[in-house]
Scaffold this motif. Structure first.
Motif, mmCIF file in Angstrom:
data_model
loop_
_atom_site.group_PDB
_atom_site.id
_atom_site.type_symbol
_atom_site.label_atom_id
_atom_site.label_comp_id
_atom_site.label_asym_id
_atom_site.label_seq_id
_atom_site.Cartn_x
_atom_site.Cartn_y
_atom_site.Cartn_z
ATOM 1 N N THR A 68 0.856 -1.188 0.000
ATOM 2 C CA THR A 68 0.000 0.000 0.000
ATOM 3 C C THR A 68 0.883 1.226 0.000
ATOM 4 O O THR A 68 1.819 1.331 0.797
ATOM 5 N N MET A 69 0.589 2.147 -0.931
ATOM 6 C CA MET A 69 1.290 3.435 -0.987
ATOM 7 C C MET A 69 0.461 4.428 -0.159
ATOM 8 O O MET A 69 -0.723 4.615 -0.397
ATOM 9 N N LEU A 70 1.120 5.025 0.823
ATOM 10 C CA LEU A 70 0.459 5.961 1.734
ATOM 11 C C LEU A 70 0.935 7.388 1.507
ATOM 12 O O LEU A 70 2.073 7.614 1.099
ATOM 13 N N SER A 71 0.049 8.310 1.805
ATOM 14 C CA SER A 71 0.353 9.732 1.778
ATOM 15 C C SER A 71 -0.200 10.340 3.067
ATOM 16 O O SER A 71 -1.136 9.809 3.666
ATOM 17 N N TRP A 72 0.372 11.434 3.487
ATOM 18 C CA TRP A 72 -0.151 12.115 4.661
ATOM 19 C C TRP A 72 -0.848 13.415 4.277
ATOM 20 O O TRP A 72 -1.174 14.227 5.121
ATOM 21 N N THR A 73 -1.071 13.588 2.979
ATOM 22 C CA THR A 73 -1.879 14.715 2.504
ATOM 23 C C THR A 73 -3.006 14.130 1.660
ATOM 24 O O THR A 73 -2.806 13.209 0.890
#
Length: 165
Positions: A159-164
């Motif tokens: 899973t590719m995560l972002s914090w925006t």
């Protein structure tokens, strides 16, 4: 549905993942591998207790590394065996060292620790997640899944995560 113990772990794991988001730039992404609970139980057990003994040697090598770190025999590795257990209720593999005969752990400048025959020392947990638990994990991390790649049988996911958002 998660138990209170599992929910606490998901929150703890989410806080750990959040630490990566704290140091990444807004446009950065983080890829994480997650095992799913959808594995066949026999496959999970075989992975942590393979016939060739690779996992056992890997685990016991951790005790050798303790000796290397202190540059002295802190632990008599021959006194321990690797004992994995798959906890279906909590969805995790639990790995332990089982003491085969009474021994002492001798950390330099510390009082020796007596380990009795049959006593277990926790080595590690390897958690497996279902879809709901993964979403709880991302929420606890304050992260947003950007993309997910799953194996055909849905046993593993990246899973590719972002914090925006």
């Amino acid at each position: 549905m998660c138990s209170s113990t599992e929910t606490n772990f998901v929150e703890e794991a989410g806080q750990f993942i959040r630490t990566f988001g704290d140091v990444l730039a807004p446009r950065d992404r983080f890829i994480i591998a997650i095992d799913s609970r959808y594995h066949k139980v026999d496959s999970i057990r075989a992975a942590y207790n393979d016939r060739a003994g690779v996992t056992r040697r890997f685990a016991l090598n951790a005790l050798n590394n303790v000796n290397d770190l202190f540059n002295v025999d802190v632990v008599d590795v021959s006194c321990f065996d690797y004992n994995p257990y798959y906890n279906e209720i909590l969805g995790r593999n639990e790995a332990y060292f089982r003491c085969r005969k009474e021994t002492q752990v001798r950390v330099p400048s510390e009082t020796p620790i007596l380990i009795h025959e049959g006593e277990y020392i926790r080595f590690g947990f390897s958690h497996k997640y279902d879809r709901v638990e993964k979403q709880l994990l991302w929420t606890a991390a304050g992260a947003y899944p950007v993309q997910e790649w799953m194996s055909r049988d849905e046993d593993y996911a990246l899973t590719m995560l972002s914090w925006t958002s």
